[in-house]
Design a protein around this motif. Structure first.
Motif, PDB file in Angstrom:
ATOM      1  N   MET A  89      -3.527  -0.018  -4.757  1.00 30.95           N
ATOM      2  CA  MET A  89      -3.018  -1.250  -4.901  1.00 30.95           C
ATOM      3  C   MET A  89      -1.626  -1.582  -5.934  1.00 30.95           C
ATOM      4  O   MET A  89      -1.225  -0.841  -6.733  1.00 30.95           O
ATOM      5  CB  MET A  89      -3.792  -2.270  -5.830  1.00 30.95           C
ATOM      6  N   GLY A  93      -0.720   4.365   1.506  1.00 27.87           N
ATOM      7  CA  GLY A  93      -2.058   4.410   1.032  1.00 27.87           C
ATOM      8  C   GLY A  93      -2.357   4.751  -0.292  1.00 27.87           C
ATOM      9  O   GLY A  93      -3.502   5.219  -0.564  1.00 27.87           O
ATOM     10  N   ASP A 137      -6.561  -3.724  -0.382  1.00 28.90           N
ATOM     11  CA  ASP A 137      -6.978  -2.654  -1.402  1.00 28.90           C
ATOM     12  C   ASP A 137      -5.769  -1.400  -1.443  1.00 28.90           C
ATOM     13  O   ASP A 137      -6.058  -0.593  -2.325  1.00 28.90           O
ATOM     14  CB  ASP A 137      -8.276  -2.112  -0.708  1.00 28.90           C
ATOM     15  N   GLY A 138      -4.853  -1.659  -0.679  1.00 31.46           N
ATOM     16  CA  GLY A 138      -3.745  -0.850  -1.231  1.00 31.46           C
ATOM     17  C   GLY A 138      -3.970   0.499  -0.438  1.00 31.46           C
ATOM     18  O   GLY A 138      -3.251   1.487  -0.711  1.00 31.46           O
ATOM     19  N   ARG A 139      -4.933   0.521   0.388  1.00 37.67           N
ATOM     20  CA  ARG A 139      -5.340   1.871   1.063  1.00 37.67           C
ATOM     21  C   ARG A 139      -4.728   2.083   2.519  1.00 37.67           C
ATOM     22  O   ARG A 139      -4.676   1.033   3.180  1.00 37.67           O
ATOM     23  CB  ARG A 139      -6.872   2.116   1.015  1.00 37.67           C
ATOM     24  N   ARG A 188       1.067  -1.073  -0.095  1.00 40.00           N
ATOM     25  CA  ARG A 188      -0.106  -0.077  -0.036  1.00 40.00           C
ATOM     26  C   ARG A 188       0.818   1.257  -0.050  1.00 40.00           C
ATOM     27  O   ARG A 188       0.384   2.530   0.375  1.00 40.00           O
ATOM     28  CB  ARG A 188      -1.007   0.055   1.057  1.00 40.00           C
ATOM     29  N   SER A 218       0.067  -6.245  -2.793  1.00 41.66           N
ATOM     30  CA  SER A 218      -1.028  -5.879  -2.021  1.00 41.66           C
ATOM     31  C   SER A 218      -1.737  -7.224  -1.388  1.00 41.66           C
ATOM     32  O   SER A 218      -2.360  -6.924  -0.393  1.00 41.66           O
ATOM     33  CB  SER A 218      -2.169  -5.128  -2.559  1.00 41.66           C
TER      34      SER A 218
END
Length: 497
Positions: free
Chosen positions: A117, A114, A125-127, A93, A121
């Motif tokens: 993706m 954040g 969600d890569g956030r 992320r 990941s």
């Protein structure tokens, strides 16, 4: 000071072979806004703080605009998580956006956390969420204020993008700034995939950019060792030992000391379910997900050595086993020496006397038995003149269980101070410079998060002010140093934070 467009980039990591990472474009956050910017970190980058107030700054670091100097790359690494090797790690992320070169030739990584993706990941969600971004932002400022080597955070940005954790939260971006983002896990990845040529290349890269003095023979560890890779490992061991000693002296628990969260530069890295001690509990577990207590506060010194051993094994194609063992054997003495200096400073002791070991042992037993507030104990001790110490137990009542037991130790401590050469004024000033009044307590961070989620960022700014100078009095915010409420001691923090 420079504008964003005037920053100079020297993107050395992205010039390495493709095995070291994957180029990725940040994924935009919707309706972004600035939460807070740290002017001290702006100064490191020679960036004008006013730039952070512009739409361009916000859009740039939330994936909604581009800067010519950026060359985003998701770094590939692996590591041991809770003692088990995991080959599927990497910047899941985060993105290394670029490396800013200052007018003094200092290089700083700019890293987004954040940003969406990446190939690493792992179904995530890569956030990042606003909650965890604020926690890392505050923690890095707190550690820097305490004089402990750490990654920095330039700013926190929020958005209207929904992110799903235990509940729906606001998507956010943290702009992390560090001398390097190289981890133990970078070397483990290249070792376990048998990329020994790339392993050597990465070691050469680390030495060239961060330990250039090791390229000259006079800086080899004693006895003189012509192997620069052994010298590099010695340096990593030393930096790690000092970092852990600093953690223990201020009561900091990291919570997730996996090898992929360990910096080769001895920087405190990847703040997640961390906590500063409130009540002194040697076996304190700050990570609600750490069911076995592997990363408990009192286990951190031994876990760091375990991690260094894992790194040493990964470097075995470059360094002979005897030299790896030699470096590892220096860890414990260096840790103890640095920790001893820190703790003696906290008690205002310059002389080293035989009875000091008993004084410290009795003190730690007392703190644990009475569940005393670790920070307030030392800060209160820093305010009491010598001739009042033996009769000062009542000054500790708000955070001490049984002051009768404390009175006996205070009398012991007062007697010990008779052997000190400094006068009270000098001793107390030195103790206040070693014992912070303010630390980042979990409940304070939570209050800042709760307000920020409602659009109020004032608590963040108040905390940033006291954490930047934690040894000063800050009379207008003195209550931020008070004993935490009981609910504040019972907050559960997990890796998902």
């Amino acid at each position: 000071m420079r504008a964003l467009s005037e920053l100079v980039f020297h993107n050395t990591y992205s010039e390495l072979p493709s095995d070291f990472g994957t180029r990725v474009t940040p994924q935009p956050l919707s309706d972004p806004c600035l939460v807070s910017v740290n002017p001290q970190v702006c100064a490191l980058l020679e960036l004008d703080p006013a730039e952070a107030q512009t739409d361009y700054f916000v859009d740039l670091f939330t994936g909604n605009d581009e800067l010519a100097g950026f060359d985003p790359i998701a770094m590939k690494y692996t590591g041991h998580q809770f003692g088990q090797y995991n080959p599927a790690l990497g910047d899941g992320r985060g993105l290394l956006m670029g490396e800013v070169l200052t007018s003094q030739g200092k290089k700083w990584d700019i890293h987004l956390k954040g940003s969406g993706m990446t190939p690493y990941s792992r179904q995530g969600d890569g956030r990042a969420v606003l909650r965890s971004s604020i926690r890392e932002y505050l923690a890095s400022a707190a550690m820097h204020g305490l004089g402990i080597r750490t990654t920095h955070a330039l700013a926190v940005l929020s958005s209207a993008t929904p992110v799903y954790r235990e509940k729906v939260e606001r998507g956010a971006t943290l702009i992390r700034v560090a001398e390097s983002h190289l981890r133990f896990g970078h070397f483990e990845y290249l070792f376990y995939t048998e990329k020994h040529g790339e392993l050597k290349l990465l070691a050469d890269y680390l030495i060239q950019h961060h330990f250039p003095d090791l390229l000259t023979a006079e800086h080899m560890p004693a006895p003189a060792q012509p192997d620069r890779y052994a010298a590099m490992f010695h340096r990593i061991v030393s930096l790690t030992a000092e970092m852990i000693a600093d953690w223990q002296s201020v009561g900091f628990a990291h919570g997730v000391m996996n090898t992929d969260n360990m910096s080769v530069l001895g920087l405190t890295f990847d703040y997640g379910p961390y906590s500063f001690l409130d009540d002194y509990q040697p076996g304190f577990i700050c990570n609600h997900s750490d069911y076995s207590g592997r990363y408990a506060f009192n286990q951190q010194p031994s876990i760091a050595l375990w991690n260094l051993s894992a790194l040493g094994y990964a470097l075995s194609p470059l360094i002979e086993k005897e030299l790896i063992d030699e470096a590892l054997n220096t860890y414990q003495p260096q840790l103890q020496q640095h920790y001893s200096i820190q703790m003696r400073n906290k008690l205002g002791l310059q002389e080293q006397l035989p009875q000091d070991s008993q004084l410290f042992s009795d003190m730690f037993t007392l703190l644990a038995n009475q569940a005393a507030d670790y920070t307030l104990f030392f800060r209160t001790l820093s305010e009491i003149p010598h001739d009042e110490i033996a009769q000062s137990a009542n000054r500790f009542e708000s955070f001490f269980g049984c002051t009768q037991a404390l009175s006996a130790w205070l009398a012991q401590y007062a007697d010990r101070l008779e052997a000190e050469p400094r006068d009270d004024t000098q001793r107390l000033a030195a103790m206040k410079a070693a014992n912070p009044k303010f630390i980042l307590r979990n409940y304070l961070a939570q209050q800042a998060i709760d307000a920020a989620e409602q659009g109020d960022f004032t608590m963040i700014e108040r905390l940033m002010s006291v954490l930047a100078a934690p040894f000063e009095e800050h009379p207008d915010d003195a209550h931020l140093a008070d004993v935490p409420p009981q609910w504040g001691k019972e907050l559960e923090i997990s890796c998902s934070s």
